[in-house]
Design an enzyme around this catalytic site. Structure first.
Site, short mmCIF file in Angstrom:
data_model
loop_
_atom_site.label_atom_id
_atom_site.label_comp_id
_atom_site.label_asym_id
_atom_site.label_seq_id
_atom_site.Cartn_x
_atom_site.Cartn_y
_atom_site.Cartn_z
N ASP A 61 -14.95 11.13 -32.48
CA ASP A 61 -14.51 10.62 -31.17
C ASP A 61 -13.40 9.59 -31.34
O ASP A 61 -13.24 9.00 -32.40
CB ASP A 61 -15.68 9.98 -30.43
CG ASP A 61 -16.40 10.99 -29.55
OD1 ASP A 61 -15.91 12.12 -29.44
OD2 ASP A 61 -17.45 10.64 -29.00
N LYS A 112 -8.46 13.29 -29.37
CA LYS A 112 -7.00 13.44 -29.24
C LYS A 112 -6.60 14.89 -29.37
O LYS A 112 -7.18 15.63 -30.14
CB LYS A 112 -6.32 12.73 -30.43
CG LYS A 112 -6.18 11.27 -30.31
CD LYS A 112 -5.36 10.78 -31.49
CE LYS A 112 -5.73 9.36 -31.84
NZ LYS A 112 -5.50 9.08 -33.25
N MET A 139 -18.34 0.87 -19.84
CA MET A 139 -17.40 1.66 -19.03
C MET A 139 -17.22 1.08 -17.63
O MET A 139 -17.04 1.82 -16.66
CB MET A 139 -17.86 3.13 -18.94
CG MET A 139 -17.80 3.82 -20.28
SD MET A 139 -18.43 5.50 -20.21
CE MET A 139 -20.17 5.20 -20.25
C1 LIG Z 1 -18.58 6.73 -23.77
S1 LIG Z 1 -19.28 5.15 -23.98
C2 LIG Z 1 -20.03 5.35 -25.53
C3 LIG Z 1 -21.04 4.29 -25.85
C4 LIG Z 1 -21.59 4.42 -27.26
N1 LIG Z 1 -22.32 5.63 -27.42
C5 LIG Z 1 -22.44 3.24 -27.66
O1 LIG Z 1 -23.64 3.39 -27.85
O2 LIG Z 1 -21.87 2.16 -27.81
C6 LIG Z 1 -17.85 4.19 -24.33
C7 LIG Z 1 -18.01 2.75 -23.85
O3 LIG Z 1 -18.74 1.98 -24.79
C8 LIG Z 1 -18.26 0.66 -24.79
N2 LIG Z 1 -17.74 0.34 -26.12
C9 LIG Z 1 -17.79 1.13 -27.21
N3 LIG Z 1 -17.29 0.48 -28.28
C10 LIG Z 1 -16.93 -0.75 -27.85
C11 LIG Z 1 -16.36 -1.89 -28.47
N4 LIG Z 1 -16.08 -1.92 -29.77
N5 LIG Z 1 -16.13 -2.99 -27.72
C12 LIG Z 1 -16.42 -3.00 -26.42
N6 LIG Z 1 -16.95 -1.94 -25.77
C13 LIG Z 1 -17.21 -0.84 -26.48
C14 LIG Z 1 -17.19 0.56 -23.72
O4 LIG Z 1 -17.81 0.17 -22.51
C15 LIG Z 1 -16.71 1.99 -23.68
O5 LIG Z 1 -16.07 2.27 -22.47
#
Ligand SMILES: C[S@@+](CC[C@H](N)C(=O)[O-])C[C@H]1O[C@@H](n2cnc3c(N)ncnc32)[C@H](O)[C@@H]1O
Length: 246
Positions: A35, A58, A173
């Site tokens: 991803d 991508k 998100m």
């Molecule tokens: C599709 S979700 C996936 C979440 C992922 N499965 C998890 O458990 O963290 C993507 C969201 O996770 C959050 N996110 C993931 N990595 C992040 C990071 N390093 N810093 C801040 N938010 C993050 C954000 O809200 C982003 O929009």
């Protein structure tokens, strides 16, 4: 013979937050589907040299792959007897559509294994010393998405109800709908502190602190990917650890 789907959580961004089990699973993949938020270093370090690595976040010159295209790819490679390692940010079963991929793999006779990861919902705040629970002010926390599947008209997250049910609220998100979400929480809880943690655990990390009123008025903004934390724990964190906007 149908192959295997291994769903792997890569953690929130810092490659050192990858688990040993996740590293081993990646090192055994024939096809690695990564991803967008998964750091390249993780794949470079752990994928076998002869593995086919596809960045499904991508496409040359455009958006990422659609979920349907990813599902088809899993099934196509699985039907060749391959081990498909699907590497997702955070934990693979938290807001990552991992459940749909499990269903499609099982339907086509593939074996499925899940390797959990450190979710950004917890790992991003706690890596900064921001607790989601605190003996004095937070006995519970809830994690919600601020961006639901647009094809689900009815099931919108009720932030007002969540605000009444849990002490600390964690929103993933939620960057684009922050004003609206903040207004809903503000109505039930009054003006509480808010922390916005962008790109947590990475070199591009950015932390902002304000209040629900600031967020509702558009003075406190979030840029994705961000974890938004609301509650008294943010006040504690600010006072004890001296966290400020940086
Ligand atoms: C599709 S979700 C996936 C979440 C992922 N499965 C998890 O458990 O963290 C993507 C969201 O996770 C959050 N996110 C993931 N990595 C992040 C990071 N390093 N810093 C801040 N938010 C993050 C954000 O809200 C982003 O929009």
């Amino acid at each position: 013979m149908a192959g295997k789907l291994v769903l792997v959580g890569a953690g929130p961004g810092d490659p050192e937050l990858l688990t040993f089990k996740a590293a081993r699973a990646i090192s055994r993949g024939d096809v690695i589907l990564k991803d967008r938020l998964v750091p390249d270093e993780i794949i470079k370090e752990h994928a076998p040299e002869d593995a086919e690595v596809i960045d499904v976040g991508k496409k040359p010159g455009g958006e990422g792959w659609t979920q349907e295209e990813i599902n088809e790819l899993i099934v196509r490679e699985g039907s060749k007897g391959k081990t498909v390692v699907r590497v997702k940010s955070g934990d693979p079963l938290i807001f990552g559509r991992g459940a749909e991929e499990i269903e499609v793999a099982l339907k086509h006779g593939m074996d499925v294994e899940v390797v959990p990861g450190v979710t950004s919902a917890i790992g991003v705040p706690t890596s900064l010393g921001l607790p989601l629970t605190h003996r004095k002010c937070a006995s519970s926390f809830a994690v919600a998405t601020g961006h639901e599947d647009p094809s689900k008209p009815e099931n919108r997250v009720d932030f007002g109800a969540l605000a009444e049910a849990a002490d600390t609220l964690v929103v993933l998100m939620g960057a684009r709908r922050l004003r609206e979400i903040a207004r809903e929480i503000l109505e039930k809880r009054g003006n509480e502190p808010v922390a916005i943690l962008e790109r947590g655990t990475t070199e591009q990390e950015r932390v902002k602190v304000g209040t629900l009123e600031d967020a509702a008025e558009g003075k406190l903004k979030a840029r994705p990917p961000a974890v938004v934390v609301v509650g008294e724990v943010v006040k504690w964190w600010r006072e004890v650890l001296g966290r400020e906007t940086r």
